[in-house]
Motif scaffolding. Structure first.
Motif, PDB file in Angstrom:
ATOM      1  N   LEU A 164     -46.294  28.727  96.385  1.00 41.86           N
ATOM      2  CA  LEU A 164     -45.277  27.697  96.558  1.00 41.86           C
ATOM      3  C   LEU A 164     -44.086  28.324  97.269  1.00 41.86           C
ATOM      4  O   LEU A 164     -43.229  28.944  96.664  1.00 41.86           O
ATOM      5  CB  LEU A 164     -44.863  27.113  95.200  1.00 41.86           C
ATOM      6  N   PRO A 172     -40.805  28.449 100.206  1.00 42.82           N
ATOM      7  CA  PRO A 172     -39.467  27.855 100.245  1.00 42.82           C
ATOM      8  C   PRO A 172     -39.468  26.355 100.550  1.00 42.82           C
ATOM      9  O   PRO A 172     -38.605  25.624 100.069  1.00 42.82           O
ATOM     10  CB  PRO A 172     -38.760  28.620 101.366  1.00 42.82           C
ATOM     11  N   PHE A 227     -41.597  24.092  99.560  1.00 39.84           N
ATOM     12  CA  PHE A 227     -41.846  23.369  98.313  1.00 39.84           C
ATOM     13  C   PHE A 227     -40.583  23.320  97.465  1.00 39.84           C
ATOM     14  O   PHE A 227     -40.179  22.256  96.992  1.00 39.84           O
ATOM     15  CB  PHE A 227     -42.978  24.035  97.519  1.00 39.84           C
ATOM     16  N   TRP A 228     -39.946  24.476  97.262  1.00 43.62           N
ATOM     17  CA  TRP A 228     -38.788  24.543  96.375  1.00 43.62           C
ATOM     18  C   TRP A 228     -37.581  23.823  96.963  1.00 43.62           C
ATOM     19  O   TRP A 228     -36.731  23.329  96.213  1.00 43.62           O
ATOM     20  CB  TRP A 228     -38.462  25.991  96.033  1.00 43.62           C
ATOM     21  N   ALA A 229     -37.510  23.710  98.280  1.00 44.79           N
ATOM     22  CA  ALA A 229     -36.405  22.977  98.910  1.00 44.79           C
ATOM     23  C   ALA A 229     -36.486  21.484  98.586  1.00 44.79           C
ATOM     24  O   ALA A 229     -35.464  20.799  98.553  1.00 44.79           O
ATOM     25  CB  ALA A 229     -36.420  23.189 100.416  1.00 44.79           C
ATOM     26  N   GLN A 230     -37.702  20.979  98.354  1.00 42.58           N
ATOM     27  CA  GLN A 230     -37.883  19.557  98.074  1.00 42.58           C
ATOM     28  C   GLN A 230     -38.091  19.259  96.591  1.00 42.58           C
ATOM     29  O   GLN A 230     -38.111  18.097  96.192  1.00 42.58           O
ATOM     30  CB  GLN A 230     -39.070  19.013  98.873  1.00 42.58           C
ATOM     31  N   ALA A 231     -38.274  20.288  95.784  1.00 42.51           N
ATOM     32  CA  ALA A 231     -38.544  20.087  94.355  1.00 42.51           C
ATOM     33  C   ALA A 231     -37.325  19.475  93.668  1.00 42.51           C
ATOM     34  O   ALA A 231     -36.189  19.770  94.028  1.00 42.51           O
ATOM     35  CB  ALA A 231     -38.904  21.416  93.700  1.00 42.51           C
ATOM     36  N   GLN A 232     -37.587  18.605  92.714  1.00 43.05           N
ATOM     37  CA  GLN A 232     -36.513  17.947  91.976  1.00 43.05           C
ATOM     38  C   GLN A 232     -36.784  18.034  90.487  1.00 43.05           C
ATOM     39  O   GLN A 232     -37.921  17.914  90.055  1.00 43.05           O
ATOM     40  CB  GLN A 232     -36.417  16.472  92.352  1.00 43.05           C
TER      41      GLN A 232
END
Length: 106
Positions: A46, A48, A50-55
């Motif tokens: 996962l 960057p 993925f983590w940029a869009q994770a909520q």
């Protein structure tokens, strides 16, 4: 099928229905594994993006209330296994969201 398993628990629950299902996994052996003994090769990296869009969805604190429901309704929710109050909250939230969408014309 998505399942939920809590370490130390002997039950496996179907996430969607909450039903207790029979596990074909030797859970005691899995619990005893050290992290170095687990093969993580099938887990996707996962990055960057993925983590940029994770909520994180936090609906706030739960408010303890007293509510009267029909006995058969309560029995049904409890029969799903797991945390019946969480399931009841999910059902109420879905109803609320659908009703809000309908009333706003979406």
């Amino acid at each position: 099928m998505k399942v939920r398993y809590t370490v130390g628990d002997t039950k496996v629950h179907d996430v969607d229905s909450g039903r207790v299902i029979a596990s074909q996994t030797d859970l005691e052996r899995v619990d005893a594994l050290d992290d170095s003994q687990i093969n993580y090769d099938d887990i996707p990296d996962l990055g960057p993006e993925f983590w940029a869009q994770a909520q994180v969805i936090d609906h706030g604190r739960k408010k303890p209330i007293t509510i009267r429901v029909d006995q058969d309704v309560l029995d049904w929710f409890k029969s799903r296994g797991g945390r019946y109050q969480v399931l009841m909250n999910r059902v109420l939230r879905q109803y609320m969201e659908i009703t809000q969408k309908r009333s706003s014309g979406n």
